[in-house]
Enzyme design. Structure first.
Site, short mmCIF file in Angstrom:
data_model
loop_
_atom_site.label_atom_id
_atom_site.label_comp_id
_atom_site.label_asym_id
_atom_site.label_seq_id
_atom_site.Cartn_x
_atom_site.Cartn_y
_atom_site.Cartn_z
N GLU A 298 0.81 -1.21 0.00
CA GLU A 298 0.00 0.00 0.00
C GLU A 298 0.84 1.26 0.00
O GLU A 298 1.99 1.26 0.47
CB GLU A 298 -0.90 -0.01 1.23
N CYS B 226 3.11 8.34 1.83
CA CYS B 226 3.61 7.29 2.71
C CYS B 226 3.84 6.04 1.86
O CYS B 226 2.93 5.57 1.18
CB CYS B 226 2.54 7.05 3.78
N CYS C 4 5.91 -7.76 6.69
CA CYS C 4 7.05 -7.36 7.54
C CYS C 4 7.39 -8.51 8.47
O CYS C 4 6.51 -9.12 9.06
CB CYS C 4 6.68 -6.12 8.36
N CYS D 170 5.85 -6.93 15.35
CA CYS D 170 5.36 -6.07 16.43
C CYS D 170 3.92 -6.47 16.76
O CYS D 170 3.11 -6.69 15.85
CB CYS D 170 5.43 -4.60 16.03
N CYS E 145 0.68 -4.42 15.36
CA CYS E 145 0.70 -3.95 13.97
C CYS E 145 0.07 -4.98 13.03
O CYS E 145 0.47 -6.16 13.02
CB CYS E 145 2.15 -3.69 13.56
N CYS F 275 -1.33 1.60 9.14
CA CYS F 275 -0.36 0.62 8.69
C CYS F 275 -0.95 -0.77 8.44
O CYS F 275 -1.44 -1.41 9.36
CB CYS F 275 0.70 0.55 9.78
#
Ligand code: SAH
Ligand code: SF4
Length: 374
Positions: free
Chosen positions: A109, A122, A129, A133, A136, A349
């Site tokens: 995105e 952004c 990822c 975390c 997230c 995110c």
């Protein structure tokens, strides 16, 4: 400013011939070499760069001052970009969010953020990822791969094509950990500076806190802005939120950030996600103030965007945020609060990608924000 229509969704999947090589992401020197390899005079490379980076051409056919024979030769093996738009959402407050992929359906995105005084965007650096975390959506979804330079610069140019105003600011706060894809991210920064003409000072890389890569970036001495996602100055709490803290705890990562400041002269940014009764206490605020004291730093407070993480994380009340902030201010720490934009299109995110691919159906369902109704 009235941003026009409310949420619009457009989903398309189209696979391009994989053998086409993208022009986006190449430097003028590389495009000159390409032109020479196709039997053209090297200055044609400069013309290509101008079309791609300054005039934002989407296809080779648009490059009307190039000889037709050269365009035909070029088109046989190259395309301006091989990216495909798979979704486009526009929020009621003027934020555009795109999901792109490179013909393989692995979506990532990027977001266009117009402000009164500037237009920012952004970008994503990876598909997914690996950092895990616990708050997230991207991290919870796992990792697919690094993005190439053409895919990262391609996000910028795609957004620029839909933006009526020049995009002057870039932040790496989309999907992925940029410092895990350092080579491609640094080349992207170079291309945006040298070819597109953006100031390094208007580029921000946000990192989970990989100390060795922070030092590597410091050595390059680029005057870009580095933001550390700290989220707690207390190891025990930070480790619960971010597994990376086991490897590079607070003192070590902050030591690397201070070296970054010394090498570049840039003020540091600390991003601090506020989660109710987890990292938003007065003690946590005091620990944060103590850590950053003595180093020019801005602390950016970010209210937790709801993701169903199995941890029961919640966004703190406004009163708790105010109390946290006032402890920092009493210690004379510079504090800002993130203004939320694009809430109705899940601009946080990883959220839109998660919903779209349906990879995490349960989480996606829980985090689906109400699309503007009427
Ligand atoms: N991997 C990098 C950059 C991408 S994440 C990093 O972690 O810094 C960009 C920012 O979004 C980070 O500060 C991250 O902590 C924040 N973020 C992630 N999930 C969030 C959520 N649910 N609510 C608010 N911010 C979130
Ligand atoms: Fe990765 Fe950043 Fe999400 Fe952590 S917050 S999982 S580093 S994208």
């Amino acid at each position: 400013m009235c941003p026009g229509p409310s949420v619009t969704d457009r989903y398309t999947f189209r696979t391009l011939a994989p053998e086409l090589t993208p022009l986006v992401g190449k430097t003028t020197a590389e495009l000159r070499e390409l032109a020479a390899n196709l039997g053209e005079r090297p200055f044609r490379g400069g013309q290509l760069a101008n079309w791609v980076y300054k005039r934002h051409a989407a296809t080779v056919d648009e490059m009307v001052d190039l000889p037709a024979a050269f365009r035909a030769k070029l088109s046989a093996g190259h395309a301006v970009t091989t990216l495909v738009e798979s979704a486009h959402r526009r929020s009621t407050d003027g934020v555009d969010k795109l999901l792109l992929h490179n013909g393989d359906g692995q979506v990532y995105e990027c977001v266009l953020l117009p402000y009164e005084d500037r237009v920012s965007c952004c970008l994503s650096s990876q598909v997914g990822c690996p950092m895990g975390c616990t708050f997230c959506a991207t991290g919870l979804g796992g990792f697919d791969r690094d993005l190439g330079v053409d895919e990262i610069v391609g996000q910028y140019l795609w957004l620029q094509r839909i933006s009526p105003r020049r995009i002057s600011h870039v932040v790496f706060m989309g999907m992925g950990e940029p410092l895990l894809n350092l080579k491609n991210v640094v080349k992207t920064l170079n291309v945006l500076h040298e070819e597109v003409g953006l100031s390094y000072r208007h580029m921000t890389v946000s990192t989970v806190g990989l100390a060795p890569q922070i030092l590597e970036l410091a050595k390059l001495g680029l005057p870009i802005h580095l933001a550390l996602s700290l989220h707690s100055a207390v190891d025990e709490v930070r480790s619960r939120l971010m597994p990376v803290n086991h490897r590079w705890p607070v003192a070590e990562v902050w030591g690397a950030m201070k070296k970054y400041h010394q090498a570049t002269g840039r003020k540091l940014t600390v991003e601090y996600l506020l989660i109710d009764h987890v990292n938003d206490t007065v003690d946590q605020a005091r620990a944060l103030a103590k850590l950053v004291k003595g180093t020019p730093t801005v602390v950016n407070l970010i209210p937790f965007n709801y993701v169903d993480t199995d941890q029961g994380f919640k966004r703190p009340t406004k009163e708790r945020v105010r109390a946290f902030r006032s402890v920092l201010e009493a210690e004379r720490v510079n504090v800002t609060e993130r203004v939320e934009r694009g809430h109705d299109i899940a601009a946080a995110c990883g959220q839109l990608a998660g919903q779209h691919t349906g990879r995490f159906a349960r989480r996606a369902q829980a985090s689906t924000l109400p699309l503007a109704s009427g």
